[in-house]
Structure formats: C-alpha cells, structure tokens
Design a protein around this motif. Structure first.
Motif, PDB file in Angstrom:
ATOM      1  N   VAL A 186       9.518  13.812  -0.888  1.00 60.78           N
ATOM      2  CA  VAL A 186       9.172  12.662  -1.717  1.00 60.78           C
ATOM      3  C   VAL A 186       7.672  12.726  -2.019  1.00 60.78           C
ATOM      4  O   VAL A 186       6.887  13.239  -1.220  1.00 60.78           O
ATOM      5  CB  VAL A 186       9.516  11.327  -1.025  1.00 60.78           C
ATOM      6  CG1 VAL A 186      11.021  11.169  -0.877  1.00 60.78           C
ATOM      7  CG2 VAL A 186       8.835  11.206   0.323  1.00 60.78           C
ATOM      8  N   PHE A 187       7.275  12.189  -3.166  1.00 56.46           N
ATOM      9  CA  PHE A 187       5.883  12.278  -3.593  1.00 56.46           C
ATOM     10  C   PHE A 187       4.995  11.273  -2.864  1.00 56.46           C
ATOM     11  O   PHE A 187       3.832  11.552  -2.550  1.00 56.46           O
ATOM     12  CB  PHE A 187       5.789  12.043  -5.107  1.00 56.46           C
ATOM     13  CG  PHE A 187       4.397  12.156  -5.655  1.00 56.46           C
ATOM     14  CD1 PHE A 187       3.811  13.390  -5.881  1.00 56.46           C
ATOM     15  CD2 PHE A 187       3.649  11.012  -5.940  1.00 56.46           C
ATOM     16  CE1 PHE A 187       2.515  13.491  -6.377  1.00 56.46           C
ATOM     17  CE2 PHE A 187       2.361  11.102  -6.438  1.00 56.46           C
ATOM     18  CZ  PHE A 187       1.795  12.353  -6.661  1.00 56.46           C
ATOM     19  N   ALA A 188       5.532  10.066  -2.609  1.00 56.14           N
ATOM     20  CA  ALA A 188       4.719   9.017  -2.000  1.00 56.14           C
ATOM     21  C   ALA A 188       5.591   8.117  -1.134  1.00 56.14           C
ATOM     22  O   ALA A 188       6.819   8.113  -1.260  1.00 56.14           O
ATOM     23  CB  ALA A 188       4.016   8.199  -3.079  1.00 56.14           C
ATOM     24  N   ALA A 229       7.969   0.155  -8.346  1.00 60.70           N
ATOM     25  CA  ALA A 229       9.387   0.371  -8.634  1.00 60.70           C
ATOM     26  C   ALA A 229       9.667   0.489 -10.126  1.00 60.70           C
ATOM     27  O   ALA A 229      10.610   1.177 -10.534  1.00 60.70           O
ATOM     28  CB  ALA A 229      10.215  -0.769  -8.039  1.00 60.70           C
ATOM     29  N   SER A 230       8.858  -0.174 -10.956  1.00 63.16           N
ATOM     30  CA  SER A 230       9.107  -0.127 -12.401  1.00 63.16           C
ATOM     31  C   SER A 230       8.429   1.059 -13.079  1.00 63.16           C
ATOM     32  O   SER A 230       8.895   1.543 -14.099  1.00 63.16           O
ATOM     33  CB  SER A 230       8.638  -1.431 -13.064  1.00 63.16           C
ATOM     34  OG  SER A 230       7.238  -1.600 -12.928  1.00 63.16           O
ATOM     35  N   LYS A 231       7.323   1.543 -12.497  1.00 65.09           N
ATOM     36  CA  LYS A 231       6.577   2.635 -13.129  1.00 65.09           C
ATOM     37  C   LYS A 231       6.963   4.012 -12.593  1.00 65.09           C
ATOM     38  O   LYS A 231       7.146   4.958 -13.363  1.00 65.09           O
ATOM     39  CB  LYS A 231       5.072   2.425 -12.921  1.00 65.09           C
ATOM     40  CG  LYS A 231       4.455   1.255 -13.636  1.00 65.09           C
ATOM     41  CD  LYS A 231       2.959   1.208 -13.342  1.00 65.09           C
ATOM     42  CE  LYS A 231       2.268   0.122 -14.112  1.00 65.09           C
ATOM     43  NZ  LYS A 231       2.740  -1.209 -13.780  1.00 65.09           N
ATOM     44  N   VAL A 232       7.042   4.117 -11.284  1.00 58.72           N
ATOM     45  CA  VAL A 232       7.234   5.449 -10.680  1.00 58.72           C
ATOM     46  C   VAL A 232       8.329   5.430  -9.605  1.00 58.72           C
ATOM     47  O   VAL A 232       8.105   5.860  -8.473  1.00 58.72           O
ATOM     48  CB  VAL A 232       5.909   5.977 -10.088  1.00 58.72           C
ATOM     49  CG1 VAL A 232       4.951   6.403 -11.191  1.00 58.72           C
ATOM     50  CG2 VAL A 232       5.252   4.919  -9.192  1.00 58.72           C
ATOM     51  N   PRO A 233       9.523   4.953  -9.936  1.00 55.71           N
ATOM     52  CA  PRO A 233      10.578   4.893  -8.913  1.00 55.71           C
ATOM     53  C   PRO A 233      10.938   6.273  -8.363  1.00 55.71           C
ATOM     54  O   PRO A 233      11.363   6.385  -7.207  1.00 55.71           O
ATOM     55  CB  PRO A 233      11.759   4.263  -9.665  1.00 55.71           C
ATOM     56  CG  PRO A 233      11.487   4.563 -11.109  1.00 55.71           C
ATOM     57  CD  PRO A 233      10.003   4.497 -11.259  1.00 55.71           C
ATOM     58  N   MET A 263       0.849  -1.193   0.000  1.00 57.64           N
ATOM     59  CA  MET A 263       0.000   0.000   0.000  1.00 57.64           C
ATOM     60  C   MET A 263       0.881   1.238   0.000  1.00 57.64           C
ATOM     61  O   MET A 263       1.774   1.373   0.843  1.00 57.64           O
ATOM     62  CB  MET A 263      -0.921   0.027   1.219  1.00 57.64           C
ATOM     63  CG  MET A 263      -1.784   1.277   1.308  1.00 57.64           C
ATOM     64  SD  MET A 263      -2.872   1.323   2.763  1.00 57.64           S
ATOM     65  CE  MET A 263      -4.209   0.265   2.199  1.00 57.64           C
ATOM     66  N   VAL A 264       0.639   2.127  -0.962  1.00 58.90           N
ATOM     67  CA  VAL A 264       1.417   3.363  -1.108  1.00 58.90           C
ATOM     68  C   VAL A 264       0.473   4.557  -1.017  1.00 58.90           C
ATOM     69  O   VAL A 264      -0.627   4.533  -1.606  1.00 58.90           O
ATOM     70  CB  VAL A 264       2.180   3.376  -2.450  1.00 58.90           C
ATOM     71  CG1 VAL A 264       2.793   4.747  -2.724  1.00 58.90           C
ATOM     72  CG2 VAL A 264       3.267   2.299  -2.454  1.00 58.90           C
ATOM     73  N   PHE A 319      -1.654   6.362 -12.213  1.00 60.78           N
ATOM     74  CA  PHE A 319      -1.761   7.675 -12.851  1.00 60.78           C
ATOM     75  C   PHE A 319      -2.834   8.520 -12.158  1.00 60.78           C
ATOM     76  O   PHE A 319      -2.692   9.743 -12.033  1.00 60.78           O
ATOM     77  CB  PHE A 319      -2.094   7.510 -14.336  1.00 60.78           C
ATOM     78  CG  PHE A 319      -2.139   8.801 -15.109  1.00 60.78           C
ATOM     79  CD1 PHE A 319      -0.988   9.560 -15.299  1.00 60.78           C
ATOM     80  CD2 PHE A 319      -3.335   9.268 -15.634  1.00 60.78           C
ATOM     81  CE1 PHE A 319      -1.036  10.755 -16.004  1.00 60.78           C
ATOM     82  CE2 PHE A 319      -3.392  10.464 -16.338  1.00 60.78           C
ATOM     83  CZ  PHE A 319      -2.232  11.203 -16.523  1.00 60.78           C
ATOM     84  N   ALA A 320      -3.900   7.865 -11.697  1.00 62.21           N
ATOM     85  CA  ALA A 320      -4.956   8.581 -10.960  1.00 62.21           C
ATOM     86  C   ALA A 320      -4.400   9.197  -9.680  1.00 62.21           C
ATOM     87  O   ALA A 320      -4.772  10.308  -9.299  1.00 62.21           O
ATOM     88  CB  ALA A 320      -6.103   7.637 -10.639  1.00 62.21           C
ATOM     89  N   MET A 321      -3.476   8.493  -9.038  1.00 64.38           N
ATOM     90  CA  MET A 321      -2.814   9.045  -7.853  1.00 64.38           C
ATOM     91  C   MET A 321      -1.989  10.279  -8.226  1.00 64.38           C
ATOM     92  O   MET A 321      -2.018  11.302  -7.549  1.00 64.38           O
ATOM     93  CB  MET A 321      -1.882   8.005  -7.227  1.00 64.38           C
ATOM     94  CG  MET A 321      -2.549   7.030  -6.285  1.00 64.38           C
ATOM     95  SD  MET A 321      -1.325   5.945  -5.499  1.00 64.38           S
ATOM     96  CE  MET A 321      -0.445   7.125  -4.449  1.00 64.38           C
ATOM     97  N   GLU A 322      -1.283  10.156  -9.322  1.00 62.80           N
ATOM     98  CA  GLU A 322      -0.424  11.260  -9.756  1.00 62.80           C
ATOM     99  C   GLU A 322      -1.249  12.493 -10.089  1.00 62.80           C
ATOM    100  O   GLU A 322      -0.839  13.630  -9.818  1.00 62.80           O
ATOM    101  CB  GLU A 322       0.408  10.830 -10.968  1.00 62.80           C
ATOM    102  CG  GLU A 322       1.479  11.811 -11.362  1.00 62.80           C
ATOM    103  CD  GLU A 322       2.425  11.219 -12.386  1.00 62.80           C
ATOM    104  OE1 GLU A 322       3.636  11.129 -12.109  1.00 62.80           O
ATOM    105  OE2 GLU A 322       1.945  10.830 -13.479  1.00 62.80           O
TER     106      GLU A 322
END
Length: 361
Positions: free
Chosen positions: A238-240, A223-227, A146-147, A205-208
């Motif tokens: 930090v963003f998340a 880790a692969s999409k939004v490191p 959970m992030v 992307f909805a989070m972003e």
C-alpha cells in the motif's frame, strides 16, 4: 406658519406636529417593511459562496454540492456561484467574510472547521469573533487524520520519536498544520511542516510526488481523492497508511487500529488541549453568513439549508463525490461555536498554543 429664513425649522401648531410626526413614522415603517421585503426577495439574484482554499479539496467539493442544491430551496431560486479565496491557511477568507463581505444575504462562506481554535489561539491574526457569524448549518462531521507514506519507515506514531518526517499543508492557520504540530508538541516527535500549498489537494499531491511524506486532513479528503493509496497493489503493497486521528468520536470509516490522540495522552492539561482542538470536527463542512444580515433573510437561508440536507438528491450527489452527509442545523452549530468560545479556559488555550506554535502568537 412663520419660518425663519435660512433655518430648517418652522413654528407648527402642536396638532400639526403630531400629524407630521405620525406621517414620518409611518413612512419610516413602510420603508423598513419594503427594505425587509427586498432583503427576502432572491428572485433574479446571485448568491456567492466563498471557499477559503483552492479548488479540489473537501471545502471545494462540498461547496460545489451546496451551489447545486441550495438555490433550489430558496424562494425565487437564485443562481449560486463559487469564489475561491485561498491564503493564510484559510484565514484570509474568514477575515474578509467577517469584515468586508456584503451583509445582504448574498455572500456565504464555507467556514473553516477550526474557526474557533484559530480565533482563541491566534487572536492577533484572526480579525473576527466566530460567535458573530450566522451559521446556516453543517453537512458533515469529521476527524483530522494523519497519513504517512509507507516508504517513510513510519508505521506508528512513536516511530517519529527517532525518525524525522516532513509534512505538507497550506498555512499555519490550517488544521493540516495545527494538528501535526499539536502531536509534535505532545510527544516531542520530529515533525517538520512545509507550508504554502494551496489546500489539501496540492498538499496530498506533494506527498505523491515525494516532496513530503505526511499530511493531516479530514478522512474524507483522503477517501475521496486518493482511495487507491490505502489498497494493496498486485505486490501486496500500500502507498500510505493512517496512523492517528483527532476528534470527539472515532471516525466510523477508519479501522479501529488507528488510535485517537486523546487516548494516548496522560497529562491532564494535554488532554484538555486535545479536547479543545477536537471541537473542529463538530463544525465539519457547512455554510455561514457574515455578521449583520437581517433575521428574515437568515430564517429563509437556514430553512433552505435544512431542506437541502433533507433532499435525497443532495445526499446522492455527495455520495457520488465520495462525500458523506451528517446533517446539523444552523442553530445547533451556533450553539456549539458559542459554547466553545465562552467555555474555553484561558489556561487550556495558552497550553494548546504553546504546544503548537511555541512562542508564536
């Protein structure tokens, strides 16, 4: 020989009947052998791998890697293509693969990691028996993490006791829904999940975009999409941040400060419910066949999968995609699935269902 007109029988001597029966038996055996040989001949054929979500997620990324390397290890080197079939949190593709997909060895699926838990908790909506899929193998094991956005004001799980948080996911059959709602049910937190996003990429992307503040997917998806989300910017922000993980073992790529939900629960039935759902991480990302594919074809495809997992080029390709390789054989995964289905206590399943779905079925 006398035959009755209009009737498809003749009075044959016993010796002739035996010879005729033997010839028919040999013909049937030859036909069976020919059919089996045809089933094992992949030359000039095209194999389709079904992805239960839209493009961009880890199901898709592993599927792309599988499509690039599996065919090279199958005799005849068939072409391998992908087909995305999103819907109902992945259940649409799983139901289709089980009930509709051709059983000739040319249609595979990257199965949901929560295949077993979905089947047991929502039997009215899951039209399959996970034990009857033929599992070729797996190439990863992972926890659900959970992030939350740091600007949500949530720094730890218990903050959700007083602050509501909105999460994004595909549907109620996805691990991105099941695990946050499990956490809500366990601790009476204020979590609201918005469904309808086409896989983890759209949910993240909805989070972003600020449509949601939280999501829960396997760590490799993050880790692969939004490191960059987890690295401090020039202002030290930090963003998340990850705030919880669900699985059998701690994810080796996560800080030790990220708690295992299993370590936070004290009630015995709650512990069993968390353990029941944690099995999903062992299935990870792999491939399965629909029921009914002949054993010869299964043996060929399982051997090809094992060779792919052992190929250094495959491992290097996964690394480039920011994915990892933790291999398991088809026989091992088949055993995990069988044990998970048959050993699940009805009381534990009922308790887990109530924590997650309330009165829904």
């Amino acid at each position: 020989i006398q035959c009755v007109t209009g009737v498809q029988t003749c009075a044959l001597p016993i010796s002739r009947m035996l010879v005729t029966g033997l010839a028919a038996g040999l013909a049937m055996a030859a036909a069976t052998t020919t059919a089996s040989a045809e089933a094992m001949n992949f030359e000039g054929k095209t194999i389709k791998i079904v992805i239960p979500y839209g493009p961009g997620g880890t199901y898709d990324k592993y599927g792309v890697a599988f499509s690039n390397y599996l065919g090279q290890n199958i005799p005849g080197k068939p072409n391998v293509i992908l087909q995305h079939m999103p819907g109902a949190g992945g259940a649409k593709a799983m139901n289709w693969a089980y009930n509709v997909a051709p059983k000739n060895g040319l249609t595979l699926i990257v199965p949901l990691d929560n295949t077993v838990t979905n089947q047991l908790m929502r039997p009215a909506k899951m039209r399959y028996d996970a034990r009857n899929f033929t599992w070729l193998g797996s190439s990863n094991q992972t926890n659900v993490v959970m992030v939350v956005r740091t600007d949500s004001g949530i720094t730890k799980l218990s903050d959700m006791k007083t602050k509501q948080i909105i999460g994004s996911t595909s549907g109620k059959n996805s691990s991105g829904y099941i695990n946050p709602m499990l956490i809500q049910g366990l601790f009476s937190y204020k979590i609201k999940m918005v469904t309808g996003y086409k896989g983890s990429s759209k949910s993240i992307f909805a989070m972003e975009q600020g449509e949601s503040q939280m999501a829960a997917f396997n760590w490799l998806a993050w880790a692969s999409k939004v490191p960059h989300w987890f690295k401090a910017d020039k202002d030290g922000k930090v963003f998340a941040r990850p705030i919880a993980q669900i699985g059998i073992f701690r994810d080796p790529d996560l800080p030790k400060s990220v708690p295992m939900v299993s370590e936070l629960v004290t009630d015995e039935m709650d512990k069993k419910a968390v353990g029941f759902l944690s099995v999903a991480g062992l299935l990870g990302r792999g491939l399965a066949l629909p029921p009914g594919v002949d054993k010869e074809t299964v043996a060929i495809l399982r051997a090809a999968y094992d060779k792919m997992n052992a190929d250094p080029k495959f491992a290097a390709d996964l690394k480039k995609r920011r994915l990892r390789l933790i291999p398991s054989t088809g026989a091992k995964i088949q055993g995990v699935v069988k044990a998970a289905v048959e050993n699940a206590s009805p009381e534990v399943v009922k308790h887990a269902r109530k924590l997650i779905f309330g009165g829904e079925s």
